[in-house]
Motif scaffolding. Structure first.
Motif, PDB file in Angstrom:
ATOM      1  N   THR A 276      -6.571  -1.118  -3.722  1.00  0.00           N
ATOM      2  CA  THR A 276      -6.626  -2.560  -3.928  1.00  0.00           C
ATOM      3  C   THR A 276      -7.001  -2.886  -5.371  1.00  0.00           C
ATOM      4  OG1 THR A 276      -7.131  -3.106  -1.632  1.00  0.00           O
ATOM      5  CG2 THR A 276      -7.897  -4.651  -3.305  1.00  0.00           C
TER       6      THR A 276
ATOM      7  N   SER B 203      -9.288 -12.447   0.995  1.00  0.00           N
ATOM      8  CA  SER B 203      -8.008 -12.991   1.479  1.00  0.00           C
ATOM      9  C   SER B 203      -7.748 -14.385   0.916  1.00  0.00           C
ATOM     10  CB  SER B 203      -8.011 -13.047   3.007  1.00  0.00           C
ATOM     11  OG  SER B 203      -8.175 -11.761   3.568  1.00  0.00           O
TER      12      SER B 203
ATOM     13  N   THR C  77      -0.458 -10.450  -3.444  1.00  0.00           N
ATOM     14  CA  THR C  77      -0.345 -10.481  -1.987  1.00  0.00           C
ATOM     15  C   THR C  77      -0.510  -9.080  -1.397  1.00  0.00           C
ATOM     16  OG1 THR C  77       1.155 -12.371  -2.141  1.00  0.00           O
ATOM     17  CG2 THR C  77       1.111 -11.167  -0.059  1.00  0.00           C
ATOM     18  N   LEU C  78       0.135  -8.096  -2.009  1.00  0.00           N
ATOM     19  CA  LEU C  78       0.061  -6.724  -1.496  1.00  0.00           C
ATOM     20  C   LEU C  78      -1.331  -6.112  -1.655  1.00  0.00           C
ATOM     21  CD1 LEU C  78       3.495  -5.310  -2.721  1.00  0.00           C
ATOM     22  CD2 LEU C  78       2.797  -5.778  -0.357  1.00  0.00           C
TER      23      LEU C  78
ATOM     24  N   VAL D  39      -3.203  -5.630   1.514  1.00  0.00           N
ATOM     25  CA  VAL D  39      -2.851  -4.627   2.519  1.00  0.00           C
ATOM     26  C   VAL D  39      -3.868  -3.487   2.589  1.00  0.00           C
ATOM     27  CG1 VAL D  39      -1.106  -2.977   3.273  1.00  0.00           C
ATOM     28  CG2 VAL D  39      -0.417  -5.236   2.412  1.00  0.00           C
TER      29      VAL D  39
ATOM     30  N   SER E  83      -7.289  -4.620   3.846  1.00  0.00           N
ATOM     31  CA  SER E  83      -7.251  -5.062   5.242  1.00  0.00           C
ATOM     32  C   SER E  83      -7.189  -3.880   6.206  1.00  0.00           C
ATOM     33  CB  SER E  83      -6.036  -5.966   5.488  1.00  0.00           C
ATOM     34  OG  SER E  83      -6.111  -7.121   4.697  1.00  0.00           O
ATOM     35  N   LEU E  84      -6.664  -2.745   5.724  1.00  0.00           N
ATOM     36  CA  LEU E  84      -6.519  -1.568   6.576  1.00  0.00           C
ATOM     37  C   LEU E  84      -7.676  -0.587   6.446  1.00  0.00           C
ATOM     38  CD1 LEU E  84      -2.701  -0.857   6.165  1.00  0.00           C
ATOM     39  CD2 LEU E  84      -3.870  -2.033   8.032  1.00  0.00           C
TER      40      LEU E  84
END
Length: 411
Positions: free
Chosen positions: A13, A74, A168-169, A172, A175-176
């Protein structure tokens, strides 16, 4: 390696964020130039980001404590992504200033979320490796991102979309990550009087770093374009200056831990000053001379923030290190707001070489001030320093905690 595996989503990230931010800083300056913005207006747009960043540094901890890490991340990533697209829809200096201000607030928060989360997950045994990987991610992401500009081109909509996609990516990986959510970080207090009382030299030094280094990041592409560089050469020019920042970090830091730290600050400032003179009066339009000059400038100028922070911590009392950390970032932000704005007016009036003439004048003043402080105050002996040199990013106060030795982490 297994002990670092839980950190991979956070580091991924961070890489996406840092790369997207580094790409956007260079691209916005070049695109604004193509759209017919004056150099001074480009400086105003760059100042918007730094104003927002300063605001974000003050308030982000409260937001994390109120909503949690992932919700804060987010929301801010979504807002920053939307701001990138809005800059494509509204190509206007006022709109761009507003969107860059919003993005500055968002990025201050995004970096704070990632770095406070990293701080909660690292252990003493993984701290050094995590820090090294994080610095590698920072350097690699910013350097590689520059080359998206010549690959895609500064015209059209593509780079706006790529930047928005990156933001935006970045959601991911984070979030995981595993379901464990770190405790809310302690609120970061800002008291601008503390750093000045602890070390006037460090205060002035952080402002100087903001005045100069941020001007390079915002207006370096305008300088390179003004002397006739191609888009690929501009990307290389910016990459060389950024990459060079790591070359002398550890040699200068090593000697600053052994000698009077102000002497090393003086040496680094003189090196940046001499490199600025070379770029202003010798390099001319020769690309290779400019690459050499900006490499030397980056090698000496980029470590100054870490050196000034270390000097401030030499004089800090127990329990003051968190306030000093917040203060160095805040005063850097002040310089980063003023620097690109003033430098852009200089470029408008006197041409591209004025960027480095402006920096040379600022650095000469800082050398004189450093010498005056050395004459009125004794240095702290190496044996009495509680904290050594740390290679710092100007992303959030939580990076300082990540880089701190275990014994100082709680300050």
């Amino acid at each position: 390696m297994s002990s670092l595996r839980p950190l991979i989503p956070l580091l991924a990230t961070a890489g996406i964020l840092i790369g997207g931010n580094g790409l956007q800083g260079t691209f916005i300056s070049l695109r604004a130039l193509e759209e017919g913005f004056s150099t001074s207006m480009i400086g105003v747009v760059g100042t918007g980001y730094n104003i927002g960043f300063a605001i974000g540094c003050i308030y982000v901890t409260r937001l994390i404590r109120a909503t949690g890490h992932i919700r804060t991340f987010s929301a801010l990533a979504a807002i920053a992504s939307a701001a990138s697209i809005l800059m494509l829809l509204f190509i206007d200096p006022t709109a761009w200033f507003s969107m860059r201000l919003v993005q500055g607030i968002c990025f201050a928060g995004l970096f704070a979320v990632v770095e406070s989360w990293l701080n909660a997950k690292v252990t003493n045994s993984t701290r050094a490796r995590t820090l090294s990987i994080y610095r590698f991610v920072d350097l690699g992401a910013v350097t590689l991102a520059q080359y998206a500009i010549p690959a895609v081109g500064i015209g059209g909509f593509e780079l706006f979309v790529i930047i928005s996609m990156a933001l935006t990516l970045s959601l991911v990986p984070i979030s995981l990550t595993d379901r464990s959510s770190p405790e809310a970080p302690e609120d970061v207090r800002f008291d601008i009087r503390v750093l000045w009382k602890v070390s006037p030299l460090a205060t002035v030094g952080c402002i100087v770093v903001g005045l100069t280094n941020s001007s390079f990041r915002s207006l370096g592409p305008i300088y390179a374009d003004g002397i006739g560089m191609s888009v690929t050469a501009i990307a290389t020019f910016m990459s060389v200056g950024i990459f060079a920042g790591v070359v002398l970090q550890y040699p200068l830091g090593h000697y600053s831990d052994k000698l009077d730290r102000r002497l090393i600050i003086l040496v680094a400032t003189f090196g940046a000053f001499a490199s600025g003179l070379f770029l202003a009066f010798v390099a001319g339009t020769n690309a290779w001379l400019n690459f050499a000059g900006i490499f030397a400038f980056g090698a000496f100028a980029m470590p100054l923030y870490s050196l000034c922070s270390a000097h401030a911590n030499d004089h800090a009392a127990p329990g003051q290190h968190a306030l000093v950390s917040a203060g160095t970032l805040f005063f850097w932000s002040i310089g980063a707001v003023i620097g690109p704005l003033f430098a852009s007016f200089m470029l408008d009036l006197f041409g591209p070489q004025a960027l480095f003439i402006y920096m040379v004048v600022v650095l000469f003043g800082f050398m004189a001030y450093t010498l005056s402080r050395m004459m009125v105050r004794e240095g702290v002996p190496a044996s009495e320093r509680r904290m050594g040199f740390r290679n710092l990013l100007r992303t959030s106060t939580f990076f300082n905690k990540l880089a701190a030795p275990p014994s100082d982490k709680g300050d």
